[in-house]
Design a protein around this motif. Structure first.
Motif, PDB file in Angstrom:
ATOM      1  N   TYR B  62       0.823  -1.213   0.000  1.00 37.79           N
ATOM      2  CA  TYR B  62       0.000   0.000   0.000  1.00 37.79           C
ATOM      3  C   TYR B  62       0.851   1.255   0.000  1.00 37.79           C
ATOM      4  O   TYR B  62       0.466   2.275  -0.561  1.00 37.79           O
ATOM      5  N   SER B  63       2.016   1.198   0.636  1.00 42.12           N
ATOM      6  CA  SER B  63       2.871   2.386   0.627  1.00 42.12           C
ATOM      7  C   SER B  63       3.396   2.640  -0.785  1.00 42.12           C
ATOM      8  O   SER B  63       3.647   3.776  -1.175  1.00 42.12           O
ATOM      9  N   ASP B  66       0.304   4.161  -2.791  1.00 38.58           N
ATOM     10  CA  ASP B  66       0.170   5.517  -2.268  1.00 38.58           C
ATOM     11  C   ASP B  66       1.245   6.440  -2.855  1.00 38.58           C
ATOM     12  O   ASP B  66       0.981   7.573  -3.265  1.00 38.58           O
ATOM     13  N   VAL B  90      -7.732   9.848   1.225  1.00 36.03           N
ATOM     14  CA  VAL B  90      -7.971   8.462   0.834  1.00 36.03           C
ATOM     15  C   VAL B  90      -9.245   7.934   1.495  1.00 36.03           C
ATOM     16  O   VAL B  90      -9.383   7.963   2.718  1.00 36.03           O
ATOM     17  N   ALA B  91     -10.169   7.459   0.672  1.00 37.96           N
ATOM     18  CA  ALA B  91     -11.450   6.965   1.179  1.00 37.96           C
ATOM     19  C   ALA B  91     -11.510   5.447   1.223  1.00 37.96           C
ATOM     20  O   ALA B  91     -12.218   4.868   2.044  1.00 37.96           O
ATOM     21  N   GLU B  92     -10.788   4.791   0.324  1.00 40.75           N
ATOM     22  CA  GLU B  92     -10.844   3.329   0.278  1.00 40.75           C
ATOM     23  C   GLU B  92      -9.637   2.805  -0.479  1.00 40.75           C
ATOM     24  O   GLU B  92      -9.183   3.423  -1.447  1.00 40.75           O
ATOM     25  N   THR B  93      -9.131   1.662  -0.037  1.00 36.82           N
ATOM     26  CA  THR B  93      -8.040   1.004  -0.745  1.00 36.82           C
ATOM     27  C   THR B  93      -8.245  -0.505  -0.659  1.00 36.82           C
ATOM     28  O   THR B  93      -9.011  -0.995   0.184  1.00 36.82           O
ATOM     29  N   GLY B  94      -7.569  -1.222  -1.524  1.00 35.95           N
ATOM     30  CA  GLY B  94      -7.630  -2.676  -1.471  1.00 35.95           C
ATOM     31  C   GLY B  94      -6.502  -3.271  -2.288  1.00 35.95           C
ATOM     32  O   GLY B  94      -5.937  -2.595  -3.157  1.00 35.95           O
ATOM     33  N   CYS B  95      -6.170  -4.518  -1.994  1.00 32.34           N
ATOM     34  CA  CYS B  95      -5.086  -5.184  -2.727  1.00 32.34           C
ATOM     35  C   CYS B  95      -5.288  -6.686  -2.706  1.00 32.34           C
ATOM     36  O   CYS B  95      -5.693  -7.262  -1.687  1.00 32.34           O
ATOM     37  N   ARG B  96      -5.053  -7.332  -3.853  1.00 34.15           N
ATOM     38  CA  ARG B  96      -4.958  -8.798  -3.810  1.00 34.15           C
ATOM     39  C   ARG B  96      -3.539  -9.181  -4.202  1.00 34.15           C
ATOM     40  O   ARG B  96      -2.941  -8.606  -5.112  1.00 34.15           O
ATOM     41  N   PHE B 141      -7.441   2.272  -5.272  1.00 31.19           N
ATOM     42  CA  PHE B 141      -7.133   3.414  -4.408  1.00 31.19           C
ATOM     43  C   PHE B 141      -8.131   4.506  -4.769  1.00 31.19           C
ATOM     44  O   PHE B 141      -8.205   4.915  -5.929  1.00 31.19           O
TER      45      PHE B 141
END
Lengths: 171, 171, 171, 171
Positions: B62-63, B66, B90-96, B141
């Motif tokens: 995530y860094s 970002d 930032v309102a929402e983030t995600g990662c697979r 993001f």
């Protein structure tokens, strides 16, 4: 593109004025230059490296030094993260901060070996902003070599010692 | 250079075997490739990015995302850290996570805009190991633009919207 | 104790006004409350968690969720960092940010299991400021259990599954 | 609960054997104890604090010291992140590592002031594992007070100086 409000002016000063970068903490030895180091590693900064004061947090500098020393060891074949039976563990570190660094600055870390003992090695590190020849921060980093199983100090293996000597500049 | 003990073998598998990198978490859509993204930012990994399992910790991805989004905004003149009166929060983030990344791997983060609303923008991000064309991780993001003083959502300024449209690939 | 300059006023708004904390990103489902979670872990924030906007950076929330899930596993005897032959590796994570958190806030992370598959488990996580009953952020976290040597997915061991079922709240 | 494989044994040694924790780096001054410090701050460790060697990375210790000093200043009303016109910026830090700390250990950081100059203050910090009276690491941390607008050093304001004197133990 954005108009500069009073707050912005002050923060901009913090981030970019040359006199600000070098003034406040300088009644000390002159900073080193790139010529004082023997091996360099380029590092990209990250948004979250900046803290609430809008410059890179003092802690982050250590992650750069740590990364440079380990990268040197990896690139020279002196450290295998999975398999090395003898590894360096960190016994002491330090840093003095000379001038601010701010994401998105890119930096280079220069290292040299300043002391090579039976089981320990001390590195000096200089942190440079992309185009700068004068260090923005200077640190040191001491590794003690240990047997990974027993965690007891051991003599630095010869092939590691030889590589460390090649970047040694005593003092 | 080091003999490979049983422990090392297992950790080495974790770090480098192709089938390990891609196998366990793959009963899902095929990963994206570089062609799916419109802007790229190269990032160097750090020793401390690796966690106790010997690979880059899930948080660190995530860094990188970002950093890539903010670097895009900075390079295009869309964000002035000190002076912008309107900023994205930032309102929402995600990662697979598709395949492991391990320091000292270098990575590139590709981004594109997938949704552009009145005050919010959604980016897709792909994380690639240096030589790879297939993503090792995929994230999203979401930025909401707010007035920095009141922190209330505002319409995305036109010059920002125009730049975001240039890297937009809906869907 | 300090007079409040114009810049400070704006940043203070960012950091502490209740309407700011909850307003801008809320045209979405109501946030969960502590009652929605089954196990809690208290976490102290750190100065460097705050980024250049003066609030905790979005990335840091994931380190809290990661810490809470692993701490649950450790406290229940479900994970031995050194010895477990089967471990969970992270396949997917996500977070939506509802209200700001700022160092020196202390936080609590609540977790529950929302899906328990053959080899994977999905957690929901809520992040709460010290005195708050309403979540400031909500995340999810998916572990896939793998054999540590081969890194191939395996069935979740029975004693782990039983413990996960005890904090499960489907949906 | 898990059988202990050869690899685990070695890593377990690294993580928990008392002799390992204190042996390898100790041919130096005896570590300080809690009685040597004047103010304490409890900190929770995080999963990602552990690095590839399975113990807390050397860099992370600095984030704890940084957090403790700033928390002292905040709790005493000596720092207002948004409004203080005079703030301390970090000029120098250092740490020697005496014994390992490993997530999920909880730690306490003790601080005292060891030198109080016209515009600078030097803190000593001790890092203690939860139940321990002997420090696992010892650091120092130097703040130079600057005018936030001009970034030039200024005299430490009287009300800050008075509070620093109350935790001062010269030497």
């Amino acid at each position: 593109m954005w108009p500069l409000p009073p707050c912005g002016q002050r923060l901009a000063l913090l981030a970019s004025q040359p006199q600000m970068r070098s003034d406040p903490r300088m009644s000390r030895p002159s900073p080193s230059t790139r010529a004082d180091y023997r091996w360099f590693h380029a590092i990209t900064t990250r948004w979250m490296d900046n803290d609430a004061f809008g410059h890179v947090n003092n802690v982050v500098y250590y992650s750069w030094i740590d990364t440079a020393v380990n990268r040197f060891l990896l690139d020279r074949g002196l450290l295998d993260l999975a398999a090395s039976p003898v590894v360096g563990i960190v016994a002491e570190t330090g840093c003095r901060y000379i001038a601010q660094i701010t994401y998105p600055d890119d930096v280079a870390v220069g290292i040299r070996v300043t002391k090579l003992g039976r089981s320990s090695v001390r590195y000096a590190a200089g942190i440079f902003r992309a185009a700068a020849d004068v260090a923005s921060a200077e640190g040191h980093f001491v590794h003690v070599y240990v047997d990974r199983a027993s965690m007891r100090p051991v003599e630095i293996p010869d092939f590691i010692r030889a590589a460390l000597e090649r970047i040694a500049v005593p003092g």
